[in-house]
Design a protein around this motif. Structure first.
Motif, PDB file in Angstrom:
ATOM      1  N   ARG A  31       0.825  -1.207   0.000  1.00 35.74           N
ATOM      2  CA  ARG A  31       0.000   0.000   0.000  1.00 35.74           C
ATOM      3  C   ARG A  31       0.862   1.261   0.000  1.00 35.74           C
ATOM      4  N   ALA A  32       1.953   1.225   0.733  1.00 31.60           N
ATOM      5  CA  ALA A  32       2.848   2.386   0.775  1.00 31.60           C
ATOM      6  C   ALA A  32       3.465   2.634  -0.591  1.00 31.60           C
ATOM      7  N   LEU A  33       3.883   1.554  -1.271  1.00 30.59           N
ATOM      8  CA  LEU A  33       4.443   1.720  -2.612  1.00 30.59           C
ATOM      9  C   LEU A  33       3.403   2.272  -3.574  1.00 30.59           C
ATOM     10  N   GLN A  34       2.190   1.722  -3.527  1.00 28.19           N
ATOM     11  CA  GLN A  34       1.133   2.211  -4.402  1.00 28.19           C
ATOM     12  C   GLN A  34       0.878   3.689  -4.178  1.00 28.19           C
ATOM     13  N   GLN A  35       0.846   4.116  -2.929  1.00 27.77           N
ATOM     14  CA  GLN A  35       0.600   5.525  -2.638  1.00 27.77           C
ATOM     15  C   GLN A  35       1.736   6.398  -3.141  1.00 27.77           C
ATOM     16  N   ARG A  36       2.961   5.908  -3.027  1.00 27.74           N
ATOM     17  CA  ARG A  36       4.109   6.688  -3.508  1.00 27.74           C
ATOM     18  C   ARG A  36       4.039   6.898  -5.020  1.00 27.74           C
ATOM     19  N   ILE A  37       3.655   5.845  -5.762  1.00 26.92           N
ATOM     20  CA  ILE A  37       3.540   5.975  -7.219  1.00 26.92           C
ATOM     21  C   ILE A  37       2.343   6.857  -7.573  1.00 26.92           C
ATOM     22  N   ARG A  38       1.262   6.730  -6.812  1.00 27.13           N
ATOM     23  CA  ARG A  38       0.083   7.568  -7.069  1.00 27.13           C
ATOM     24  C   ARG A  38       0.417   9.038  -6.838  1.00 27.13           C
ATOM     25  N   ASP A  39       1.170   9.324  -5.792  1.00 28.56           N
ATOM     26  CA  ASP A  39       1.563  10.705  -5.519  1.00 28.56           C
ATOM     27  C   ASP A  39       2.427  11.252  -6.657  1.00 28.56           C
ATOM     28  N   PHE A  40       3.346  10.445  -7.149  1.00 32.48           N
ATOM     29  CA  PHE A  40       4.185  10.867  -8.281  1.00 32.48           C
ATOM     30  C   PHE A  40       3.320  11.176  -9.500  1.00 32.48           C
ATOM     31  N   THR A  41       2.371  10.301  -9.774  1.00 28.76           N
ATOM     32  CA  THR A  41       1.479  10.510 -10.922  1.00 28.76           C
ATOM     33  C   THR A  41       0.668  11.786 -10.755  1.00 28.76           C
ATOM     34  N   ASP A  42       0.156  12.014  -9.562  1.00 29.40           N
ATOM     35  CA  ASP A  42      -0.647  13.208  -9.313  1.00 29.40           C
ATOM     36  C   ASP A  42       0.178  14.488  -9.428  1.00 29.40           C
ATOM     37  N   GLN A  43       1.431  14.411  -9.038  1.00 34.74           N
ATOM     38  CA  GLN A  43       2.260  15.616  -9.011  1.00 34.74           C
ATOM     39  C   GLN A  43       3.004  15.885 -10.301  1.00 34.74           C
ATOM     40  N   ARG A  44       3.453  14.808 -11.002  1.00 33.46           N
ATOM     41  CA  ARG A  44       4.323  15.009 -12.158  1.00 33.46           C
ATOM     42  C   ARG A  44       3.652  14.714 -13.493  1.00 33.46           C
ATOM     43  N   ILE A  45       2.683  13.835 -13.504  1.00 28.04           N
ATOM     44  CA  ILE A  45       2.087  13.437 -14.786  1.00 28.04           C
ATOM     45  C   ILE A  45       0.768  14.158 -15.036  1.00 28.04           C
ATOM     46  N   SER A  85       8.319  -7.228  -6.089  1.00 29.19           N
ATOM     47  CA  SER A  85       7.444  -8.353  -6.442  1.00 29.19           C
ATOM     48  C   SER A  85       6.610  -8.035  -7.675  1.00 29.19           C
ATOM     49  N   ALA A  86       5.982  -9.085  -8.206  1.00 30.14           N
ATOM     50  CA  ALA A  86       5.100  -8.909  -9.357  1.00 30.14           C
ATOM     51  C   ALA A  86       3.900  -8.033  -9.010  1.00 30.14           C
ATOM     52  N   VAL A  87       3.346  -8.220  -7.816  1.00 28.65           N
ATOM     53  CA  VAL A  87       2.207  -7.396  -7.403  1.00 28.65           C
ATOM     54  C   VAL A  87       2.632  -5.934  -7.279  1.00 28.65           C
ATOM     55  N   GLU A  88       3.807  -5.689  -6.723  1.00 23.76           N
ATOM     56  CA  GLU A  88       4.281  -4.317  -6.608  1.00 23.76           C
ATOM     57  C   GLU A  88       4.477  -3.681  -7.981  1.00 23.76           C
ATOM     58  N   TYR A  89       5.041  -4.439  -8.903  1.00 27.64           N
ATOM     59  CA  TYR A  89       5.184  -3.906 -10.261  1.00 27.64           C
ATOM     60  C   TYR A  89       3.815  -3.621 -10.869  1.00 27.64           C
ATOM     61  N   GLY A  90       2.860  -4.514 -10.649  1.00 26.40           N
ATOM     62  CA  GLY A  90       1.517  -4.294 -11.172  1.00 26.40           C
ATOM     63  C   GLY A  90       0.879  -3.043 -10.604  1.00 26.40           C
ATOM     64  N   LEU A  91       1.029  -2.825  -9.317  1.00 24.37           N
ATOM     65  CA  LEU A  91       0.476  -1.619  -8.698  1.00 24.37           C
ATOM     66  C   LEU A  91       1.094  -0.361  -9.305  1.00 24.37           C
ATOM     67  N   ALA A  92       2.412  -0.408  -9.559  1.00 25.39           N
ATOM     68  CA  ALA A  92       3.072   0.739 -10.178  1.00 25.39           C
ATOM     69  C   ALA A  92       2.525   0.979 -11.577  1.00 25.39           C
ATOM     70  N   ALA A  93       2.335  -0.103 -12.342  1.00 21.90           N
ATOM     71  CA  ALA A  93       1.787   0.035 -13.690  1.00 21.90           C
ATOM     72  C   ALA A  93       0.389   0.644 -13.657  1.00 21.90           C
ATOM     73  N   MET A  94      -0.434   0.222 -12.706  1.00 25.43           N
ATOM     74  CA  MET A  94      -1.794   0.734 -12.596  1.00 25.43           C
ATOM     75  C   MET A  94      -1.790   2.230 -12.280  1.00 25.43           C
ATOM     76  N   GLU A  95      -0.949   2.637 -11.345  1.00 25.39           N
ATOM     77  CA  GLU A  95      -0.934   4.051 -10.957  1.00 25.39           C
ATOM     78  C   GLU A  95      -0.353   4.929 -12.058  1.00 25.39           C
ATOM     79  N   LEU A  96       0.668   4.456 -12.758  1.00 24.72           N
ATOM     80  CA  LEU A  96       1.259   5.252 -13.837  1.00 24.72           C
ATOM     81  C   LEU A  96       0.290   5.384 -15.009  1.00 24.72           C
ATOM     82  N   GLU A  97      -0.453   4.324 -15.310  1.00 21.96           N
ATOM     83  CA  GLU A  97      -1.385   4.411 -16.439  1.00 21.96           C
ATOM     84  C   GLU A  97      -2.631   5.206 -16.076  1.00 21.96           C
ATOM     85  N   ALA A  98      -2.906   5.372 -14.801  1.00 23.67           N
ATOM     86  CA  ALA A  98      -3.944   6.325 -14.416  1.00 23.67           C
ATOM     87  C   ALA A  98      -3.552   7.728 -14.849  1.00 23.67           C
TER      88      ALA A  98
END
Length: 402
Positions: A31-45, A85-98
């Protein structure tokens, strides 16, 4: 419960995008990793993507930032790679494609395709030379497989590498053409797949080699904040060290493609979720005939149908991710996930656009941009038809590709 007991004052769920509370399936670290990627997406993308998309520009400055974020070669071990992990990579992919499919595609081409090819099939010298710099975003890679006349059928590729000389010091001469090669014009190294007298082999072609021409494809209606190229190889001379020694046959590129397809399963749900959230927010603020759009039954039906498919698709991604982490994920399962989630994501993005009305055709809102991008996602790493045939062969035992 009587009709009188059902009122319009029912409180919203704490997360209207996750009614099933699927986030509870994640560990605290996930969850912490997902939030970190989501924050990056919200701020930079998200604040910049409309401009990048409109100008048809891929923001190269994001490469080192994504390296620092730890999403390049995220699933790989060693050589400066994050080893998540694979799940962590998947979460990153989901947040970046948002944020945008084009940005997630860069991460996929870099890590799931180019870096995976070197990590799995390369020599120790090749790994040491390229992977640490690619993981940091200092060097961009590309993956040259698709050809102008060999898209879904890479066995028909005509790009050819012939031996140049004899003995252990014999090099190669590479001739041919590739198309729709992401990032080729800005890549520091190309992973090129070519026929040889011994079958399909992979080669590393550094930037600046004589005889290599990479031309960006322009006037695209999709993936505008991304780079895809036509590439021509005209008598390109490579040393013996250029070949990926462990890759022989189509198993080499297909292994990498399955890594990329897995990321798409998650990424498509990110685009779908962002489209749904844009439509939900708009419907709650937009007044029509004296009340919010969200207060009409037809609008609520659209929103609920979108939410159903997002929750099912995300649950599927979670399940496949856990299988992958247990090293139990099979190719036909990847095909099922890619086929379902991209197909449903496109429907969701289009339906979300309909709630936005005329405003939905502008870049002020994300759904139509997501829908256009997803047409490319639906096509690359295997079209719907290819994945249907993979699944068809699996359930019938009969191949129908030819």
């Amino acid at each position: 419960m009587s009709d009188a007991e059902v009122t319009a004052e029912v409180p919203l769920t704490p997360d209207p995008s996750d009614v099933l509370a699927l986030s509870a399936l994640l560990s605290a670290d996930e969850r912490a990793l997902q939030q970190r990627i989501r924050d990056f997406t919200d701020q930079r993308i998200k604040p910049n993507i409309a401009r990048w998309y409109d100008d048809a520009v891929f923001p190269l400055e994001l490469a080192p930032e994504l390296g620092e974020l730890g999403v390049l070669g995220m699933h790989l071990e060693g050589y400066g790679c994050p080893g998540r992990s694979a799940v962590e990579y998947g979460l990153a992919a989901m947040e970046l494609e948002a944020g945008d499919s084009g940005i997630r595609t860069f991460v996929s081409v870099q890590g799931s395709l180019a870096m995976t090819a070197i990590h799995k099939w390369g020599s120790e010298d090749q790994k040491q030379e390229w992977l640490p710099r690619m993981a940091a975003g200092e060097v961009i890679g590309c993956f040259a497989l698709t050809e102008p006349t060999a898209g879904s059928d890479p066995s028909s590729m005509t790009t050819f590498a012939r031996r140049d000389g004899t003995g252990d010091n014999a090099g190669w001469v590479l001739d041919g053409a590739k198309r729709w090669i992401g990032l080729a014009s800005v890549a520091g190294v190309m992973v090129v797949w070519a026929q040889t007298d011994d079958g399909v082999r992979g080669f590393l072609v550094p930037a600046g080699m004589a005889g290599v021409t990479a031309t960006p494809i322009t006037q695209k209606l999709s993936m505008r904040a991304s780079i895809q190229c036509d590439v021509v190889f005209d008598g390109v001379r490579l040393g013996p060290e250029a070949m990926l020694p462990a890759a022989l046959g189509l198993r080499g590129p297909f292994t990498c493609l399955n890594e990329a397809r897995y990321g798409i399963i998650w990424g498509a749900m990110g685009a779908a979720r962002d489209s749904y959230e844009a439509a939900l927010a708009y419907s709650q603020d937009r007044l029509q005939f004296g009340k919010p759009l969200a207060g009409y039954q037809l609008t609520q039906e659209k929103l609920v149908n979108m939410l159903l498919e997002i929750q099912k698709g995300t649950m599927l991604a979670f399940y496949l991710g856990r299988l992958k982490d247990e090293k139990k994920l099979r190719p036909e399962q990847i095909s099922l996930g890619k086929l379902n989630n991209v197909r449903e994501a496109i429907k969701i993005a289009r339906e979300a656009r309909s709630i936005l009305g005329g405003n939905g055709i502008t870049l002020d809102y994300s759904p139509l941009r997501h829908a256009a991008n997803l047409e490319s996602v639906r096509t690359y790493e295997g079209t719907d038809e290819v994945h249907m045939l993979v699944l068809g062969q699996h359930i019938t035992g009969l191949g129908a590709f030819r």
